[in-house]
Design an enzyme around this catalytic site. Structure first.
Site, PDB file in Angstrom:
ATOM      1  N   ALA A  15       0.822  -1.223   0.000  1.00  0.00           N
ATOM      2  CA  ALA A  15       0.000   0.000   0.000  1.00  0.00           C
ATOM      3  C   ALA A  15       0.852   1.268   0.000  1.00  0.00           C
ATOM      4  O   ALA A  15       0.337   2.357   0.193  1.00  0.00           O
ATOM      5  CB  ALA A  15      -0.932  -0.020   1.205  1.00  0.00           C
ATOM      6  N   TYR A 158       4.363 -14.146 -14.554  1.00  0.00           N
ATOM      7  CA  TYR A 158       3.392 -13.189 -14.002  1.00  0.00           C
ATOM      8  C   TYR A 158       1.969 -13.680 -14.266  1.00  0.00           C
ATOM      9  O   TYR A 158       1.144 -13.767 -13.352  1.00  0.00           O
ATOM     10  CB  TYR A 158       3.618 -11.807 -14.622  1.00  0.00           C
ATOM     11  N   ALA A 160       0.933 -16.652 -15.014  1.00  0.00           N
ATOM     12  CA  ALA A 160       0.671 -17.917 -14.314  1.00  0.00           C
ATOM     13  C   ALA A 160       0.407 -17.670 -12.828  1.00  0.00           C
ATOM     14  O   ALA A 160      -0.484 -18.295 -12.233  1.00  0.00           O
ATOM     15  CB  ALA A 160       1.860 -18.866 -14.493  1.00  0.00           C
TER      16      ALA A 160
HETATM   17  P1  NAP Z   1       3.479  -1.035  -7.963  1.00  0.00           P
HETATM   18  O1  NAP Z   1       3.116   0.382  -8.210  1.00  0.00           O
HETATM   19  O2  NAP Z   1       4.707  -1.599  -8.571  1.00  0.00           O
HETATM   20  O3  NAP Z   1       3.526  -1.284  -6.364  1.00  0.00           O
HETATM   21  C1  NAP Z   1       3.862  -2.562  -5.890  1.00  0.00           C
HETATM   22  C2  NAP Z   1       3.610  -2.638  -4.389  1.00  0.00           C
HETATM   23  O4  NAP Z   1       3.950  -3.971  -3.963  1.00  0.00           O
HETATM   24  C3  NAP Z   1       4.478  -1.676  -3.603  1.00  0.00           C
HETATM   25  O5  NAP Z   1       3.746  -1.206  -2.490  1.00  0.00           O
HETATM   26  C4  NAP Z   1       5.642  -2.560  -3.138  1.00  0.00           C
HETATM   27  O6  NAP Z   1       6.214  -2.137  -1.887  1.00  0.00           O
HETATM   28  C5  NAP Z   1       4.965  -3.897  -2.968  1.00  0.00           C
HETATM   29  N1  NAP Z   1       5.895  -5.007  -3.149  1.00  0.00           N
HETATM   30  C6  NAP Z   1       6.602  -5.349  -4.251  1.00  0.00           C
HETATM   31  N2  NAP Z   1       7.393  -6.408  -4.004  1.00  0.00           N
HETATM   32  C7  NAP Z   1       7.195  -6.746  -2.703  1.00  0.00           C
HETATM   33  C8  NAP Z   1       7.752  -7.723  -1.837  1.00  0.00           C
HETATM   34  N3  NAP Z   1       8.702  -8.591  -2.226  1.00  0.00           N
HETATM   35  N4  NAP Z   1       7.312  -7.769  -0.557  1.00  0.00           N
HETATM   36  C9  NAP Z   1       6.382  -6.899  -0.130  1.00  0.00           C
HETATM   37  N5  NAP Z   1       5.830  -5.938  -0.882  1.00  0.00           N
HETATM   38  C10 NAP Z   1       6.244  -5.861  -2.160  1.00  0.00           C
HETATM   39  O7  NAP Z   1       2.292  -2.018  -8.399  1.00  0.00           O
HETATM   40  P2  NAP Z   1       0.771  -1.744  -8.850  1.00  0.00           P
HETATM   41  O8  NAP Z   1       0.771  -1.499 -10.304  1.00  0.00           O
HETATM   42  O9  NAP Z   1       0.114  -0.794  -7.911  1.00  0.00           O
HETATM   43  O10 NAP Z   1       0.187  -3.220  -8.653  1.00  0.00           O
HETATM   44  C11 NAP Z   1      -0.576  -3.615  -7.514  1.00  0.00           C
HETATM   45  C12 NAP Z   1      -1.203  -4.964  -7.810  1.00  0.00           C
HETATM   46  O11 NAP Z   1      -2.047  -4.854  -8.963  1.00  0.00           O
HETATM   47  C13 NAP Z   1      -0.177  -6.050  -8.152  1.00  0.00           C
HETATM   48  O12 NAP Z   1      -0.558  -7.281  -7.583  1.00  0.00           O
HETATM   49  C14 NAP Z   1      -0.239  -6.123  -9.671  1.00  0.00           C
HETATM   50  O13 NAP Z   1       0.147  -7.382 -10.167  1.00  0.00           O
HETATM   51  C15 NAP Z   1      -1.706  -5.830  -9.917  1.00  0.00           C
HETATM   52  N6  NAP Z   1      -1.966  -5.345 -11.281  1.00  0.00           N
HETATM   53  C16 NAP Z   1      -1.387  -4.201 -11.721  1.00  0.00           C
HETATM   54  C17 NAP Z   1      -1.630  -3.782 -13.025  1.00  0.00           C
HETATM   55  C18 NAP Z   1      -1.042  -2.502 -13.599  1.00  0.00           C
HETATM   56  O14 NAP Z   1      -1.157  -2.287 -14.815  1.00  0.00           O
HETATM   57  N7  NAP Z   1      -0.455  -1.636 -12.803  1.00  0.00           N
HETATM   58  C19 NAP Z   1      -2.449  -4.551 -13.864  1.00  0.00           C
HETATM   59  C20 NAP Z   1      -3.010  -5.718 -13.370  1.00  0.00           C
HETATM   60  C21 NAP Z   1      -2.756  -6.104 -12.074  1.00  0.00           C
HETATM   61  P3  NAP Z   1       7.419  -1.021  -1.799  1.00  0.00           P
HETATM   62  O15 NAP Z   1       7.126   0.025  -2.800  1.00  0.00           O
HETATM   63  O16 NAP Z   1       7.335  -0.514  -0.393  1.00  0.00           O
HETATM   64  O17 NAP Z   1       8.682  -1.759  -2.070  1.00  0.00           O
END
Ligand code: NAP
Length: 252
Positions: A15, A158, A160
């Site tokens: 978050a 990803y 999968a």
């Molecule tokens: P993001 O901006 O890259 O943020 C990722 C978040 O996950 C950050 O808060 C990060 O924490 C945390 N994180 C990453 N690796 C971690 C680890 N090893 N342990 C604990 N926390 C970890 O991602 P987002 O785009 O908001 O995506 C959020 C979710 O939506 C994900 O599950 C993603 O697969 C899904 N999603 C995203 C998209 C898209 O287009 N953006 C599309 C489909 C699905 P820190 O920053 O504190 O390191």
């Protein structure tokens, strides 16, 4: 309709930014006490907690490590006493080309599965145990369009991992509904966050815009209301469902 989440408490993983931050903010605005989980970005997580208000707190964990998943859950329960909703949002999208060295390719798979699938599974397991002592609770897993549409070759792991998350969620919904435990998937399409930026840099905004049916790219704030709605209980009879939020880029 005004959704009131006061007297509820929510853990949102990942978050500190992106979709998770928007979800945490929306949960807080609806009155929930929010546990804001982060891995590296403490400052961003703390700033968000300050915006949400005194009841929000931050928790650190690297979810690629199984023991840190357990420690995170225990820390939140120790502080909050009771958790009503778990939102598994943290995720990684690591590019790992088929042509790369086998070791590197496997490392990409291992990290992706650990963060995107094993960590949510561990947290779901702990949440189910907790919810069973509370008369119920809700799990909302942030999966992806990729689970259904598939993804580009460097993102096989990803896609999968997200397909696995969908199946995990459905199984929990079917297995624990009688215990008052509900489980949902929210499946975003391309959403403007740091995760998406690499793809935008590589392919350009026009490419992505051409893929969707709407006039603008999805923002994290377009995803958050669905999560708040599911946390409210108003959607309980669609337990096991997936809500697609992909700007019409994959309708199924
Ligand atoms: P993001 O901006 O890259 O943020 C990722 C978040 O996950 C950050 O808060 C990060 O924490 C945390 N994180 C990453 N690796 C971690 C680890 N090893 N342990 C604990 N926390 C970890 O991602 P987002 O785009 O908001 O995506 C959020 C979710 O939506 C994900 O599950 C993603 O697969 C899904 N999603 C995203 C998209 C898209 O287009 N953006 C599309 C489909 C699905 P820190 O920053 O504190 O390191």
């Amino acid at each position: 309709m005004q959704i009131d989440l006061s007297n509820t408490s929510v853990l949102v993983t990942g978050a500190s930014r992106g979709i998770g931050a928007a979800v945490a903010r929306a949960m807080g605005n609806a009155g929930a006490r929010v546990a804001i989980h982060y891995r590296d970005r403490r400052e961003q997580a703390s700033a968000l907690a300050a915006q949400i208000g005194a009841s929000a707190e931050v928790f650190q964990a690297d979810l690629s490590r199984a023991e840190e998943c357990t420690a995170l859950w225990q820390a939140v329960v120790a502080r909050f006493g009771r958790v009503s909703t778990l939102v598994n949002n943290a995720g990684v999208a690591l590019s790992s080309a088929l042509e790369s060295a086998t070791e590197d390719w496997l490392e990409g798979w291992d990290t992706t599965l650990a963060v995107n699938l094993r960590a949510p599974a561990i947290l779901c397991r702990l949440a189910i145990g907790h919810f069973q002592t509370q008369g119920g609770g809700r799990i909302i897993n942030i999966s992806s369009r990729a689970a259904f549409r598939g993804d580009q070759p460097p993102y096989l792991a990803y896609a999968a991992s997200k397909g696995g998350l969908v199946a995990l969620t459905r199984s929990i919904a079917r297995g624990f509904g009688k215990a008052g435990i509900l489980a949902f998937n929210v499946a975003p399409g391309f959403t403007r966050t740091d995760m998406a930026q690499e793809f935008l840099d590589q392919y350009g905004e026009d490419y992505v815009a051409g893929d969707i049916a709407l006039r603008r790219l999805t923002e994290p704030e377009d995803i958050a209301p669905f999560v708040v709605f599911l946390a409210s209980g108003l959607g309980d009879h669609s337990t096991g469902c997936t809500i697609d939020v992909n700007a019409g880029s994959y309708v199924h």
